[in-house]
Design a protein around this motif. Structure first.
Motif, mmCIF file in Angstrom:
data_model
loop_
_atom_site.group_PDB
_atom_site.id
_atom_site.type_symbol
_atom_site.label_atom_id
_atom_site.label_comp_id
_atom_site.label_asym_id
_atom_site.label_seq_id
_atom_site.Cartn_x
_atom_site.Cartn_y
_atom_site.Cartn_z
ATOM 1 N N THR A 157 0.985 -1.189 0.010
ATOM 2 C CA THR A 157 -0.094 -0.241 -0.124
ATOM 3 C C THR A 157 0.980 1.239 0.013
ATOM 4 O O THR A 157 0.501 2.132 -0.742
ATOM 5 C CB THR A 157 -1.020 -0.117 1.190
ATOM 6 O OG1 THR A 157 -1.509 -1.114 1.375
ATOM 7 C CG2 THR A 157 -1.965 0.979 1.207
ATOM 8 N N ILE A 182 0.461 4.238 -2.602
ATOM 9 C CA ILE A 182 -0.093 5.644 -2.239
ATOM 10 C C ILE A 182 0.940 6.700 -2.573
ATOM 11 O O ILE A 182 0.505 7.870 -2.922
ATOM 12 C CB ILE A 182 -0.493 5.454 -0.834
ATOM 13 C CG1 ILE A 182 -1.572 4.257 -0.467
ATOM 14 C CG2 ILE A 182 -1.000 7.064 -0.119
ATOM 15 C CD1 ILE A 182 -2.702 4.916 -1.103
ATOM 16 N N THR A 191 -7.043 2.559 -1.294
ATOM 17 C CA THR A 191 -6.989 2.324 0.153
ATOM 18 C C THR A 191 -8.041 1.410 0.487
ATOM 19 O O THR A 191 -7.891 0.493 1.361
ATOM 20 C CB THR A 191 -6.903 3.574 1.150
ATOM 21 O OG1 THR A 191 -5.746 4.276 0.576
ATOM 22 C CG2 THR A 191 -6.588 3.103 2.318
ATOM 23 N N VAL A 246 -2.738 -1.150 7.260
ATOM 24 C CA VAL A 246 -3.141 -0.550 5.840
ATOM 25 C C VAL A 246 -3.305 0.978 6.045
ATOM 26 O O VAL A 246 -2.943 1.591 5.268
ATOM 27 C CB VAL A 246 -4.452 -1.185 5.180
ATOM 28 C CG1 VAL A 246 -4.981 -0.162 4.142
ATOM 29 C CG2 VAL A 246 -4.128 -2.414 4.866
ATOM 30 N N TYR A 264 -1.361 4.022 4.466
ATOM 31 C CA TYR A 264 -1.896 5.102 3.557
ATOM 32 C C TYR A 264 -1.451 6.479 4.007
ATOM 33 O O TYR A 264 -0.943 7.220 3.351
ATOM 34 C CB TYR A 264 -3.393 4.977 3.879
ATOM 35 C CG TYR A 264 -4.143 6.266 3.804
ATOM 36 C CD1 TYR A 264 -4.654 6.646 2.643
ATOM 37 C CD2 TYR A 264 -4.716 6.491 5.255
ATOM 38 C CE1 TYR A 264 -5.412 7.726 2.644
ATOM 39 C CE2 TYR A 264 -5.623 7.950 5.077
ATOM 40 C CZ TYR A 264 -5.870 8.426 3.850
ATOM 41 O OH TYR A 264 -6.706 9.514 3.881
ATOM 42 N N VAL A 298 -11.237 8.722 2.228
ATOM 43 C CA VAL A 298 -10.704 7.470 2.448
ATOM 44 C C VAL A 298 -11.927 6.519 3.168
ATOM 45 O O VAL A 298 -12.254 5.353 2.841
ATOM 46 C CB VAL A 298 -9.416 7.151 2.947
ATOM 47 C CG1 VAL A 298 -9.359 7.465 4.350
ATOM 48 C CG2 VAL A 298 -9.009 5.588 2.907
#
Length: 469
Positions: free
Chosen positions: A83, A87, A103, A160, A164, A237
């Protein structure tokens, strides 16, 4: 001025000013990551100390549980680490509208990974039998793992959301939440281990359930932070719900699984060497553990720098500046090597006083002091390989990295260590010294191969940029 703007403005500065600016940005990212990592490590220390005060049986159950869940955790978080570069590149490119949907797909991956990890922990009893664990330890070990399994989906969600936030250059939330989790872990441990506030006394099993509760606390805290902090508002998000998009999730797994396997390969070789050293007697095991513990604590610094380099490289590539990406990797490498020189010198000069902190046994101190010399020697190769691996994640070049890492550790490090330490193929078996020499060989091989791969990846991106221009 944010870090992406800083990078673009840096091209007009002279080289020394560019280095200072990049170093400032890099350390600004790395310091909170380092504190968060140390807080996570400290939770294991708290568990061991508090369980050990109940009985040796409870401490042993926690130790056995850790030997099972930590490798699975490292594999899982390695997969989710994909991730961060995804990102970072979108943030560097100013594509904020794409960050939220990506995400949310990573969160679906976290749900799958967390549930699979929980299932593996809940079905670990046959492994304990296969390892011929004392039958009296199996029940408390499984009770401990059940608590950890409860928290696994939570820590996957947290990781996660942390990736992010890190990918957008905001590493402070993970530091604050990591420290808060550590502070919460102590009273929850106290209540569940010793049976306070109307709760049953669970002993070492309580450590597992306390950790599971803290994992969900960290997930909910990170969700609240990213939902309500104004910085994250443009990505929206957590403002909507998306169904799973398996094509996107598959791409994340394609990048993340090699990362997870590479992290697992590096961590597992230390576990295997510990098992091999176990046949050499308790004093040798104790000396090895002291040297390894010192090395592991020092490793948090270059490891945190490597995670920061992932962000810096990813953001520079997203901004269409492959030269800045290469420069960020070089500065990160230089910073790690400076720290390696400092840490190696420190532990060489103070190896006996450091070892005496752990034990008063003169034989153990002597063995630990000898092995600390090897730990000092591999500070340099360890720093190079972890920074190069971090930069290669920023380039999303993970499959070849995985192959090189597996070859270095399992094709070079472990066989060389085994032959030198436990056989007479190249002279008398040298015991723990030979096994640590194998570690140096594996780490040096990894450092060489990953640095060559990083150089090629950086040059390739620059050639593509030139041809596109």
């Amino acid at each position: 001025m944010n870090s992406v703007t800083d990078s673009l403005a840096a091209t007009s500065l002279n080289r020394s000013a560019r280095i200072r600016l990049e170093l400032k940005n890099l350390l600004g990212l790395a310091l909170p990551i380092m504190i968060a990592q140390l807080a996570t490590t400290a939770m294991g220390f708290v568990d061991a100390v508090m369980a050990g005060r109940v009985s040796p049986r409870d401490l042993a159950a926690v130790a056995l549980g850790n030997s099972i869940w930590i490798p699975i955790y490292l594999l899982m978080t390695g997969v989710l680490l994909a991730t961060t570069p995804k990102i970072a590149q979108r943030f560097g490119a100013g594509q904020h509208e794409e960050i939220g949907p990506l995400t949310r797909q990573a969160l679906w991956l976290a749900l799958c990974a967390g549930l699979i990890g929980s299932g593996l922990l809940l079905s670990a009893e046959p492994i304990l039998h296969w390892m011929k664990v004392d039958p009296q330890l199996i029940e408390p070990s499984m009770g401990y793992l059940q608590g950890i399994a409860f928290g696994f989906p939570g820590i996957a969600f947290y990781y996660v959301l942390r990736c992010y936030s890190d990918g957008m250059g905001r590493t402070r939330p993970s530091m604050v939440i990591g420290l808060s989790g550590l502070l919460l872990n102590i009273p929850v441990n106290y209540a569940l281990i010793y049976g306070h506030f109307g709760l049953p006394a669970l002993g070492g099993v309580g450590c597992g359930w306390a950790s599971g509760i803290v994992m969900w606390f960290m997930a909910l805290s990170m969700a609240g932070w990213t939902r309500w902090a104004s910085f994250y508002a443009p990505t929206r998000v957590l403002a909507r719900f998306d169904r799973p998009q398996w094509a996107v999730i598959k791409r994340l797994v394609g990048i993340g699984l090699p990362i997870g396997i590479a992290v697992f390969a590096e961590s597992s070789i230390f576990a295997v060497i510990a098992l091999l050293i176990g046949s050499l007697g308790s004093t040798v095991v104790a000396g090895h553990q002291i040297a390894l513990n010192i090395s592991s604590l020092l490793f948090m610094i270059p490891y945190s720098l490597g995670m920061a380099v992932t962000v810096r490289v990813g953001q520079a590539l997203g901004a269409g500046n492959p030269y800045q990406a290469r420069f960020a990797a070089k500065v990160g490498l230089g910073a790690a090597l400076v720290f390696a020189a400092f840490s190696a010198s420190l532990i060489l000069l103070l190896r006996e006083p450091i070892a005496s902190i752990y034990t008063a046994d003169k034989t153990v101190i002597q063995i630990a002091s000898m092995l600390i010399v090897y730990a000092a020697l591999y500070q340099f190769s360890d720093a190079i390989q972890v920074i190069c691996a971090g930069a290669l994640r920023g380039y999303q070049d993970t499959r070849v990295t995985m192959v090189l890492t597996l070859f270095a550790y399992w094709g070079i490090g472990l066989p060389v260590g085994y032959m030198l330490g436990l056989t007479d193929w190249f002279g008398p078996a040298s015991g723990p010294s030979g096994l640590w020499e194998g570690l140096i060989a594996g780490l040096s091989c990894a450092a060489l191969m990953l640095s060559i791969r990083l150089t090629r990846s950086a040059r390739k991106r620059i050639r593509i940029s030139r041809s596109a221009g």
